[in-house]
Scaffold this active site. Structure first.
Site, PDB file in Angstrom:
ATOM      1  N   LYS A  77      -0.754  -3.417   4.792  1.00 54.80           N
ATOM      2  CA  LYS A  77       0.068  -3.697   3.604  1.00 54.80           C
ATOM      3  C   LYS A  77       0.170  -2.449   2.722  1.00 54.80           C
ATOM      4  O   LYS A  77       1.224  -2.155   2.156  1.00 54.80           O
ATOM      5  CB  LYS A  77      -0.542  -4.850   2.803  1.00 54.80           C
ATOM      6  CG  LYS A  77      -0.354  -6.194   3.510  1.00 54.80           C
ATOM      7  CD  LYS A  77      -0.930  -7.343   2.715  1.00 54.80           C
ATOM      8  CE  LYS A  77      -2.422  -7.350   2.758  1.00 54.80           C
ATOM      9  NZ  LYS A  77      -3.086  -8.545   3.194  1.00 54.80           N
ATOM     10  N   SER A  87      -5.747  -5.575   8.020  1.00 57.29           N
ATOM     11  CA  SER A  87      -4.903  -6.422   7.171  1.00 57.29           C
ATOM     12  C   SER A  87      -4.590  -5.712   5.852  1.00 57.29           C
ATOM     13  O   SER A  87      -3.424  -5.616   5.435  1.00 57.29           O
ATOM     14  CB  SER A  87      -5.635  -7.752   6.924  1.00 57.29           C
ATOM     15  OG  SER A  87      -5.083  -8.441   5.851  1.00 57.29           O
TER      16      SER A  87
HETATM   17  N1  URA Z   1      -7.580  -9.105   1.820  1.00 57.00           N
HETATM   18  C1  URA Z   1      -6.577  -8.960   2.723  1.00 57.00           C
HETATM   19  O1  URA Z   1      -5.457  -8.642   2.355  1.00 57.00           O
HETATM   20  N2  URA Z   1      -6.826  -9.187   4.027  1.00 57.00           N
HETATM   21  C2  URA Z   1      -8.050  -9.536   4.480  1.00 57.00           C
HETATM   22  O2  URA Z   1      -8.220  -9.716   5.670  1.00 57.00           O
HETATM   23  C3  URA Z   1      -9.079  -9.678   3.536  1.00 57.00           C
HETATM   24  C4  URA Z   1      -8.820  -9.453   2.202  1.00 57.00           C
END
Ligand code: URA
Length: 439
Positions: free
Chosen positions: A191, A187
């Site tokens: 990003k 995750s």
């Molecule tokens: N921050 C995130 O962006 N994703 C997660 O799964 C945990 C913390």
């Protein structure tokens, strides 16, 4: 359009501990993002991952599939080696406002997109929005030109970056599947890989007020994120830092901006100064400006104590339309209408200053959002007068809560009353930086 997939088979395959192929992972994420796979099947699949885990290759393929679900930022028109920074989130964490102007003043191009905060306080863009006039939305041309002209721009996340992560995270949040190492690592890294930088510095928090309560878990997740970065051809370094107590003394939006300015003026607390310098030192090294980390740290320190970093922040504020007079005159921020303080009832030492409780109180005072559509009260929050290990006399102010809403203030006060403990014995406090990995 993703290939049709038998999701029941995929759930069983992972439930039984088998490895998923690149194509299967791509199809699952693609189909879920398109709305073809229902939430009930995805929930079962996430739970299977939670229990059976994903290996290194599967985690990388998952990250790529999430990354490919949306837009990727193109920073190729910005000269130099661009380094992005990310924190896993903590109470009083205003390091982006400090480390990025330090790094930029040393010559690291900073093209940063930040999210709005959900939780204890606002995110970096909320904090910047608390500066009168500061524009957090620029066109991509303005954004890139500003970085090429003054070396730094910080804007709110635009476009449709990693939409699959938004859907997955919302589902994980309500199905007990947030704290899976592979899911967290994919995750965060999806990003960061979408942000278009050449290198990434991660500030991974651990302790009572953090996502990772145990240092071992923070290390494991960090190593996974470094592996993912390397597989994608990006440099990744991690600082693991303590979140047992809030960072610095201010929690809340304008309160944190003022504290960040104090650090940039060389008069900040040691914990927040130390970690900001470490993050900036690593960024300077990663971008090739320093030959090694110790030179990176030296440059960061010179840039901070010479006032160049403060000037860089001034340039940033001016360039994005903000009132830069706030840097010299904090009264322009105004202060919240109401405040209440909590005093020590005994003589002794602060032996506990619970970051999570302070964070909740700060959110209740109006400084953070419980739901993404909530409005933030920029002036609300908490000031901590006595930190872990510091001596107190009976009647000394330990914390003070601020809000523009009396009802919110009183709710925050009730929670904050239980946020600290005083003992007769002296308390030793360990360094905020626990470990640096990947450099
Ligand atoms: N921050 C995130 O962006 N994703 C997660 O799964 C945990 C913390």
């Amino acid at each position: 359009m993703s290939k049709e997939i038998n999701m029941n088979e995929m759930i069983i395959k992972k439930r039984d501990g088998n490895k998923l192929s690149k194509e299967e992972i791509e199809d699952i994420i693609g189909s879920y993002n398109e709305g073809v796979i229902p939430d009930y099947q995805m929930s079962a699949f996430l739970m299977a991952i939670y229990y059976m885990g994903l290996d290194k290759e599967e985690t990388f393929e998952l990250t790529k599939a999430i990354l490919n679900s949306g837009e990727k930022i193109d920073l190729s028109e910005i000269e130099g080696i661009k380094i992005d920074k990310h924190s896993t989130g903590g109470v009083g964490d205003k390091t982006t406002l400090i480390a990025t102007p330090i790094a930029a003043a040393a010559g690291v191009p900073i093209a940063k997109m930040s999210g709005r905060g959900l939780g204890f306080t606002g995110g970096t863009v909320d904090k910047l929005s608390s500066i009168q006039g500061f524009k957090i939305e620029l066109t991509s041309e303005e954004f890139i030109n500003q970085v090429n002209n003054i070396g730094i721009s910080i804007i709110s996340q635009s476009g449709d970056i990693t939409p699959a992560d938004k859907k997955l995270y919302a589902l994980r949040d309500v199905t007990g599947t947030v704290d899976s190492m592979s899911l967290i690592a994919s995750s965060i890294m999806s990003k960061k890989l979408a942000s278009g930088s050449d290198g990434i510095i991660l500030d991974v928090k651990c302790g009572k007020g953090a996502f990772f309560k145990k240092e071992d878990d923070a290390i494991k997740a960090s190593e996974m994120m470094i592996d993912i970065g390397e597989s994608a051809g990006k440099k990744v370094a991690v600082v693991i830092s303590s979140m047992d107590q809030p960072l610095g003394r201010a929690v809340g939006n304008t309160l944190e901006v003022m504290e960040a300015l104090d650090v940039l003026k060389g008069v900040g607390d040691s914990d927040i100064t130390e970690i900001s310098l470490e993050l900036a030192g690593i960024m300077i090294y990663m971008s090739g400006i320093a030959d090694d980390l110790s030179e990176g740290r030296e440059i960061a320190s010179d840039v901070l104590y010479s006032g160049k970093a403060l000037n860089k922040l001034r340039e940033l504020v001016k360039a994005q339309g903000g009132n830069s007079q706030i840097i010299d005159d904090y009264s322009i921020f105004g202060i919240a209408r109401y405040s209440r303080s909590i005093e020590a009832e005994d003589i002794g030492y602060i032996s506990l200053l619970d970051a999570e409780t302070i964070g909740k109180a700060s959110q209740l005072s109006g400084a953070g959002r419980a739901h993404k559509e909530d409005e933030i009260d920029f002036q609300s929050g908490i000031i901590i007068y006595k930190k872990l290990g510091e001596q107190v006399a009976e009647g000394d102010k330990v914390i003070e809560i601020f809000s523009n809403d009396e009802d919110k203030l009183n709710k925050a006060f009730e929670i904050a009353k239980n946020s600290f403990k005083i003992t007769k014995e002296k308390v030793s406090v360990s360094s905020v930086i626990k470990k640096t990995i990947g450099v």
